[in-house]
Design an enzyme around this catalytic site. Structure first.
Site, mmCIF file in Angstrom:
data_model
loop_
_atom_site.group_PDB
_atom_site.id
_atom_site.type_symbol
_atom_site.label_atom_id
_atom_site.label_comp_id
_atom_site.label_asym_id
_atom_site.label_seq_id
_atom_site.Cartn_x
_atom_site.Cartn_y
_atom_site.Cartn_z
ATOM 1 N N SER A 28 0.828 -1.201 0.000
ATOM 2 C CA SER A 28 0.000 0.000 0.000
ATOM 3 C C SER A 28 0.876 1.270 0.000
ATOM 4 O O SER A 28 1.569 1.524 -0.984
ATOM 5 C CB SER A 28 -0.973 -0.044 1.176
ATOM 6 O OG SER A 28 -1.994 0.900 1.038
ATOM 7 N N ASN A 47 -0.549 -4.632 -3.294
ATOM 8 C CA ASN A 47 -1.709 -3.736 -3.177
ATOM 9 C C ASN A 47 -1.292 -2.295 -3.408
ATOM 10 O O ASN A 47 -1.616 -1.398 -2.638
ATOM 11 C CB ASN A 47 -2.378 -3.917 -1.815
ATOM 12 C CG ASN A 47 -2.818 -5.347 -1.586
ATOM 13 O OD1 ASN A 47 -2.027 -6.180 -1.132
ATOM 14 N ND2 ASN A 47 -4.056 -5.657 -1.898
ATOM 15 N N HIS A 63 -7.557 -5.911 0.491
ATOM 16 C CA HIS A 63 -6.372 -5.073 0.643
ATOM 17 C C HIS A 63 -5.308 -5.670 1.549
ATOM 18 O O HIS A 63 -4.122 -5.460 1.329
ATOM 19 C CB HIS A 63 -6.786 -3.695 1.172
ATOM 20 C CG HIS A 63 -5.705 -2.667 1.062
ATOM 21 N ND1 HIS A 63 -5.200 -2.250 -0.151
ATOM 22 C CD2 HIS A 63 -5.021 -1.974 2.014
ATOM 23 C CE1 HIS A 63 -4.274 -1.329 0.053
ATOM 24 N NE2 HIS A 63 -4.131 -1.156 1.357
#
Length: 266
Positions: free
Chosen positions: A97, A121, A242
């Site tokens: 992320s 992700n 996620h």
């Protein structure tokens, strides 16, 4: 209850753990609101054959806050300094992320220090609608009046809410420092396009992995980055969102272990 890992600190105040041995050095960078413990399954599995370093983002866990404006390039500078302070000539970098954005920035700006790069992700060239939504969340978070439960709705499916991964992530979100969280989220919200055009120049093995249910770090984003990178490959984990490294830990660890054996084309 969260089991805190034993940490060390760099001279500049970055907190990290160091496990395992091996020729390949893997550095793991977590996402906004998390900390080293979010990589628990990967640290355990990958340190059996590699040296694994996992770091707390600035203002997260036990790391000092960022000493610069909350912009993605400054997080990349922070990470490059950490690699230098640890004395590594070149490393494999995997980020999740926000950590994926930092990993991309490191690949773009420090190619001689990079062996391989993996984005888990990772976001890539958000649509105008998606950018507006994430920037609005960043402003709310920066105001200090933000909902620490809200990310869980995006990150987990309804049938994952009774699992250990959900409980760990919820606890980490409750514990994260508000200022550190806000600074990282602002950089995350505005950083998806900063290094997005770097991939044709990254001539290193590049893995792009996400869950097919992640609506913000989509399979299409992973596949597009993989097509742009000369040594790129996309892996899409079915049935996950996620926090795929925690909800599908074996599959993600296996993908990373495989990536650590890839050799760039001569």
């Amino acid at each position: 209850m969260l089991q805190t890992l034993h940490r060390s600190k760099t001279p500049s105040g970055a907190s990290y753990v160091d496990h395992g041995t091996g020729e390949e050095i893997l550095v793991l960078i977590h996402g906004v609101g998390m900390r080293i413990e979010a990589w628990g399954p990967q640290i355990e599995q990958l340190s059996k054959g590699h040296r694994v370093i996992a770091v707390d983002l600035p203002g997260h866990g036990f790391s000092a806050p960022l000493d610069a404006r909350p912009e993605l390039p400054n997080f990349v500078v922070w990470f490059a300094r950490l690699v230098d302070e640890l004395g590594f000539d070149a490393v494999n970098v995997a980020g999740h992320s926000m950590g994926a954005l930092i990993a991309a920035g490191f690949a773009a700006t420090m190619p001689l220090k990079l062996r391989r790069v993996a984005l888990l992700n990772g976001v890539y060239k958000r649509t105008p609608t998606a950018r507006q939504a994430v920037e609005a969340r960043a402003e709310e978070i920066f105001s200090g009046a933000f909902d620490r439960e809200a990310p869980l709705e995006r990150w987990f499916s309804s049938d994952e809410k009774d699992g250990a991964a959900y409980r760990l992530v919820r606890e980490l979100l409750q514990k994260v420092d508000a200022g550190g969280y806000a600074a990282a989220y602002r950089a995350f919200a505005t950083g998806d396009a900063v290094y997005s055009d770097c991939w044709p120049q990254v001539a290193r093995p590049a893995l792009f992995l996400t869950g097919d249910g992640d609506k913000n770090s989509t399979a299409e984003m992973a596949e597009e980055m993989a097509r742009a990178a000369p040594e790129g490959r996309a892996v899409v984990v079915k049935g996950h969102r996620h926090m795929v490294n925690l909800t599908a830990p074996e599959e993600v660890s296996e993908a990373l272990a495989d990536w650590l054996t890839w050799q760039p084309a001569q």
